[in-house]
Design an enzyme around this catalytic site. Structure first.
Site, mmCIF file in Angstrom:
data_model
loop_
_atom_site.group_PDB
_atom_site.id
_atom_site.type_symbol
_atom_site.label_atom_id
_atom_site.label_comp_id
_atom_site.label_asym_id
_atom_site.label_seq_id
_atom_site.Cartn_x
_atom_site.Cartn_y
_atom_site.Cartn_z
ATOM 1 N N GLY A 331 0.778 -1.222 0.006
ATOM 2 C CA GLY A 331 -0.085 0.033 -0.115
ATOM 3 C C GLY A 331 0.773 1.041 -0.038
ATOM 4 O O GLY A 331 0.495 2.384 -0.308
ATOM 5 N N ASP A 333 3.153 2.383 -1.969
ATOM 6 C CA ASP A 333 3.858 2.393 -3.359
ATOM 7 C C ASP A 333 3.696 3.928 -4.007
ATOM 8 O O ASP A 333 2.966 4.314 -4.431
ATOM 9 C CB ASP A 333 3.081 1.509 -4.138
ATOM 10 N N GLU A 525 -6.745 12.341 -2.071
ATOM 11 C CA GLU A 525 -6.186 11.044 -1.754
ATOM 12 C C GLU A 525 -5.278 11.202 -0.740
ATOM 13 O O GLU A 525 -5.160 10.215 -0.012
ATOM 14 C CB GLU A 525 -5.714 10.334 -3.138
ATOM 15 N N GLU A 540 3.501 7.947 -9.241
ATOM 16 C CA GLU A 540 3.556 7.544 -10.618
ATOM 17 C C GLU A 540 2.256 8.136 -11.262
ATOM 18 O O GLU A 540 2.271 8.166 -12.672
ATOM 19 C CB GLU A 540 3.417 5.862 -10.714
#
Length: 652
Positions: A331, A333, A525, A540
């Site tokens: 999680g 990442d 988020e 990313e």
């Protein structure tokens, strides 16, 4: 995003021929569901490679979320027969994809949960302040936007979709995250329960139980390309909160039936983690690690992974891809926690790390299963899980505990040097009444770790940073994430000696949520812990809004009686100079929003005309003093006078 993609492509061009040869030479089995459906059209092969490295899409996830318009075998045959001899190759590829695939995410449709209402009862507790009331009402409204139901074609032609079928509808995180995600679901469930949406919450948990029954574990998310890995094991926590909600609302028979259905599946999941994620070194037994069952690039991040494989890195490409996927299973990442060289993703070695928080989660699983089997009268299983919990806790204390700094990950048997919020996440489990009773955890133990958190350098004006390092990765500084804020806030609130720190942290998090929401109309988020009301960055993909777990955490904190704070989190390190000045202004604005009870342009109008009395209140003065007196301040300039503050408010 375009600039970042261009930079990727410049780096990508020089080595893509070598990567292409590598991909064609890889030998592996395709990803398959329990029913034998092959998803290789989207998870490996030359079509995936061509589309993702062209690249046709700004986000690699788009292509692998596109339903096929025909059987995969027909598309593969058409791909082999495609005429590349004339015209623009990218244009030809684009036309091929447009013909054989539907738009990304078109396999899911909007759905409003039947137990959703615009004005759930919890809002009554917020009615004394119009701003907070409207904020809570807006958060509840987002559930009606994030609901999804599968199109009929998913069950008619499952082979044409990467979407994994579920027996119940879904609540998704939002943005590019079009489908369910495992650990996100815990905080979504918490938020749904605040809004009295027990049946929707139970449906989400039953979906995850179904996945575990079908695949033997809960995958990372609701797409076939996620079947190579899981995510932090929080399913038993979801079962616990739904069970408790059913009991509390007088649905005891439903609660018992739910537990009977869930517990055998939770046993299966625990066994999967013990079998597949146990640390290989027997001296560290029974501690666990993150891993992944793949040696290929992640399909949803194919371009990023192949570019990474073309850069200098230790070890083989297969090992690199496995460690990248294992990092995604965490999680986090990605984070410098997983890197040998803190600022280099190419040195990722996730599978060599024994992570603190994973073992805390699994300790929670074992304590939950002890409780569930006790309720069901399964004495043998009860004894087994209590023994497992005590064994894991003993190993955590022996190998991971570091007095003065919480807990530390291990890498190759040695504690890691980095300072991370994960060092303190065991507090979330160990502060539970059952953990304290069964594992002999004292208030002194918890207070010592909480004090270390305050002194760690992680605390900031808008929450807890993930780490103290600025690497450009999204799970490093300055980003703060809702799950981390919630777990630490809840842990601190459980201990009398640290409850004030918990209220300060939860209040700071709600403040940054509220300021950002009133500015933009969005819940993010992730957020920037160093600037109130600012979304996070890095990673990313571009920052996402929605957002399931952020909504759930905000609702949970509001339901626990917390409110947007007039003080930074305890121990916060605040920036200095011009940035600190801006923070001061934003905090004053947040105080004004709450105290005046107005939102949006009305509040801005009042501020502009100098009618907000709270800017001169004792609370505002206390906050101002905190904001300008950080012991780590490197710049001497500060804003001390009321007149300068008023000028700044007018400028804003």
């Amino acid at each position: 995003a375009g600039v970042e993609k261009a930079a990727i492509m410049r780096a990508h061009t020089g080595h893509m021929q070598a990567v292409w040869v590598f991909v064609l030479g890889m030998v592996t089995t395709g990803t398959r569901s329990a029913t034998g459906t092959s998803y290789t059209l989207w998870t490996q092969g030359s079509l995936l490679h061509a589309v993702q490295t062209a690249p046709l899409f700004n986000d690699s996830k788009d292509f692998v979320d596109m339903p096929a318009t025909a059987d995969p075998s027909q598309i593969e045959a058409a791909w082999v027969a495609l005429n590349w001899t004339s015209g623009d190759r990218v244009a030809t590829l684009s036309m091929f994809v447009a013909h054989w695939f539907d738009p990304p995410g078109s396999d899911l449709l909007p759905w409003t949960p039947p137990d959703w209402t615009a004005d759930p009862p919890f809002l009554d507790d917020l009615a004394d302040n119009a701003t907070i009331y409207e904020f809570g009402r807006a958060l509840n409204g987002i559930w009606s936007v994030l609901g999804r139901v599968e199109t009929p074609n998913v069950s008619l032609h499952p082979e044409r979709h990467t979407l994994l079928q579920t027996p119940h509808q879904q609540i998704v995180p939002g943005g590019r995250f079009r489908e369910f995600y495992y650990w996100d679901s815990y905080w979504i469930v918490r938020g749904l329960l605040v809004c009295d949406m027990i049946d929707t919450a139970m449906g989400i948990v039953n979906n995850l139980l179904y996945f575990c029954d079908t695949y033997g574990f809960v995958p990372n998310g609701g797409r076939a390309y996620y079947l190579t890995r899981s995510q932090p094991p929080l399913l038993s926590e979801m079962v616990a909160v739904v069970y408790d909600a059913l009991v509390t609302t007088g649905r005891g028979a439903d609660a018992h039936a739910f537990l009977l259905r869930a517990v055998p599946t939770l046993d299966t999941e625990h066994a999967w983690w013990m079998l597949n994620r146990r640390v290989p070194d027997p001296r560290l037994s029974p501690l666990s690690r993150y891993d992944a069952n793949t040696t290929l690039p992640r399909p949803e991040s194919y371009l990023e992974d192949t570019v990474l494989a073309g850069s200098p890195h230790p070890g083989s490409n297969a090992t690199l891809f496995r460690n990248v996927a294992a990092g995604a299973e965490s999680g986090w990442d990605f984070s410098s926690r997983w890197f040998v060289t803190p600022d280099s993703l190419a040195t990722i070695d996730t599978t060599d790390v024994v992570p603190v928080e994973l073992n805390a989660y699994l300790l929670g699983v074992e304590l939950n299963l002890y409780r569930f089997h006790t309720v069901l009268g399964n004495s043998t299983a009860t004894e087994s899980y209590m023994a497992a919990a005590r064994s894991r806790h003993a190993a955590m204390q022996r190998h991971l505990r570091c007095v003065g700094s919480g807990w530390r990950d291990l890498r190759n048997g040695e504690p890691t040097a980095g300072v991370s919020a994960s060092n303190f996440l065991p507090l979330w489990v160990l502060s539970r009444p059952d953990a304290r009773a069964f594992l002999n955890i004292t208030s002194m133990d918890l207070t010592e770790a909480a004090t270390a958190l305050e002194q760690s350098g992680l605390m900031a004006i808008a929450g807890v940073r993930t780490t103290t390092l600025h690497t450009g990765q999204q799970w490093d500084s300055p980003n703060a994430w809702a799950p981390v804020q919630h777990m630490l806030t809840e842990a601190l609130l459980r201990v009398n000696e640290t409850a004030a720190a918990g209220r300060a942290l939860g209040g700071a998090w709600l403040a940054t949520n509220l300021i950002a929401y009133n500015r933009t109309g969005f819940m993010y988020e992730k957020y920037n812990a160093e600037e109130l009301g600012v979304g996070g960055g890095g990673g990313e993909y571009i920052p996402q809004t929605g957002f399931g777990w952020t909504n759930g955490v905000a609702l949970t904190l509001l339901a626990q009686g917390l409110r947007p704070s007039d003080t930074p989190a305890s121990g916060a390190n605040t920036p200095s100079g011009a940035r600190r000045t801006r923070h001061l202004v934003l905090v004053v604005v947040c105080i004004a929003l709450v105290a005046v009870g107005g939102i949006g342009l009305l509040t801005a109008h009042r501020l502009r005309h100098g009618t907000v009395a709270t800017a001169r209140s004792e609370d505002a003065k206390r906050l101002k003093a905190l904001a300008v007196s950080s012991p780590n301040d490197e710049c001497g300039s500060s804003v001390d006078s009321d007149s300068e503050t008023a000028t700044l408010i007018q400028t804003l």
